[in-house]
Design a protein around this motif. Sequence first.
Motif, PDB file in Angstrom:
ATOM      1  N   LEU A 118       0.865  -1.344   0.000  1.00  0.00           N
ATOM      2  CA  LEU A 118       0.125   0.014   0.046  1.00  0.00           C
ATOM      3  C   LEU A 118       0.787   1.306  -0.091  1.00  0.00           C
ATOM      4  O   LEU A 118       0.598   2.288  -0.704  1.00  0.00           O
ATOM      5  CB  LEU A 118      -0.958  -0.006   1.090  1.00  0.00           C
ATOM      6  N   TRP A 127      -2.670   6.886   1.930  1.00  0.00           N
ATOM      7  CA  TRP A 127      -4.127   6.675   2.193  1.00  0.00           C
ATOM      8  C   TRP A 127      -4.585   7.596   1.173  1.00  0.00           C
ATOM      9  O   TRP A 127      -6.046   7.763   1.118  1.00  0.00           O
ATOM     10  CB  TRP A 127      -4.702   7.014   3.379  1.00  0.00           C
ATOM     11  N   ARG A 128      -3.997   8.600   0.260  1.00  0.00           N
ATOM     12  CA  ARG A 128      -4.658   9.523  -0.845  1.00  0.00           C
ATOM     13  C   ARG A 128      -4.989   8.918  -1.991  1.00  0.00           C
ATOM     14  O   ARG A 128      -5.547   9.461  -2.873  1.00  0.00           O
ATOM     15  CB  ARG A 128      -3.724  10.642  -0.823  1.00  0.00           C
ATOM     16  N   ALA A 130      -6.516   5.277  -3.500  1.00  0.00           N
ATOM     17  CA  ALA A 130      -7.174   3.759  -3.261  1.00  0.00           C
ATOM     18  C   ALA A 130      -6.604   2.861  -4.181  1.00  0.00           C
ATOM     19  O   ALA A 130      -6.423   3.221  -5.339  1.00  0.00           O
ATOM     20  CB  ALA A 130      -8.649   4.099  -3.224  1.00  0.00           C
ATOM     21  N   ASP A 179       5.801   5.563   6.184  1.00  0.00           N
ATOM     22  CA  ASP A 179       5.299   6.385   5.205  1.00  0.00           C
ATOM     23  C   ASP A 179       5.788   7.606   5.006  1.00  0.00           C
ATOM     24  O   ASP A 179       5.920   8.089   4.057  1.00  0.00           O
ATOM     25  CB  ASP A 179       3.814   6.250   5.233  1.00  0.00           C
TER      26      ASP A 179
END
Length: 196
Positions: A118, A127-128, A130, A179
Amino acid sequence: MTWTITKLARTAELATLLTFGFIMAGFFPVSLSLIVLIVILNDLVTLTLGTDRAGASTSPERWDMPRLARTAAIFTVGWAAVGLGLLAYYLGVQNLAPAQISSLMFAYLIYSAMATILMTRSRNVFWRSAPSRWVGSVVAGNIILTTLLVLLGVLTAPVPRSSLLLVAVVTIVVTLILDAIKVHVYRRVTDQADFS
C-alpha cells in the motif's frame, strides 16, 4: 516501480529476519511451512498489481536502481528492525514457545508486506490513493486469512488475541512512520532534481 520496490524490500526483510532471528533465538523464527505460505500470499498480491490504479508520470520513469534500492532499504531496515525487536520481546519478556513465535512472526511478515504494498503505490501518503478493487481485495483477504489462521491455530500454533493485537498495532504505527519517511525522501529527491 511498485513491484520492484516491494519485491526488494520483502525479500530482504524476510532474509534478514530469518538470518538474524536464527542467530538470536537458535531456531528459525518462522517455520518452513509458513514461509511457503508467506511466498504464496505475497505472490497473490503481486499478480494483482497490474490491475492497480497508477497515476501517469509527467515524464518517462528512469530506472535508477540505486534510488530504488535506497527506497526499498527504508522499508527493509524499518520492518526488519521492528521484527527483530518483536522477536526479542517474545523471547525475553513473554517467553513464548517457538511455535507461537513462528505464528506471530508469520502474521507480522504478512501484515508488513501488505502495508508495504500500500505504501509503495504512491510517492505521497498512502491513504490518498485507493488501490484497485483487485489489489484492495487481495490485501484485505491476506490480512483476514492470516489473522484467522493464527487465532484459530490452523497451520500454525494458536496465540493469545492480545499478542496478535500487539502485532497489528505495531504494524500500523510503523506503517505511518515509514510512510512519512518515504514521503520525505521522495520530496527531497524531487527538490534536488528541480535544482539540478
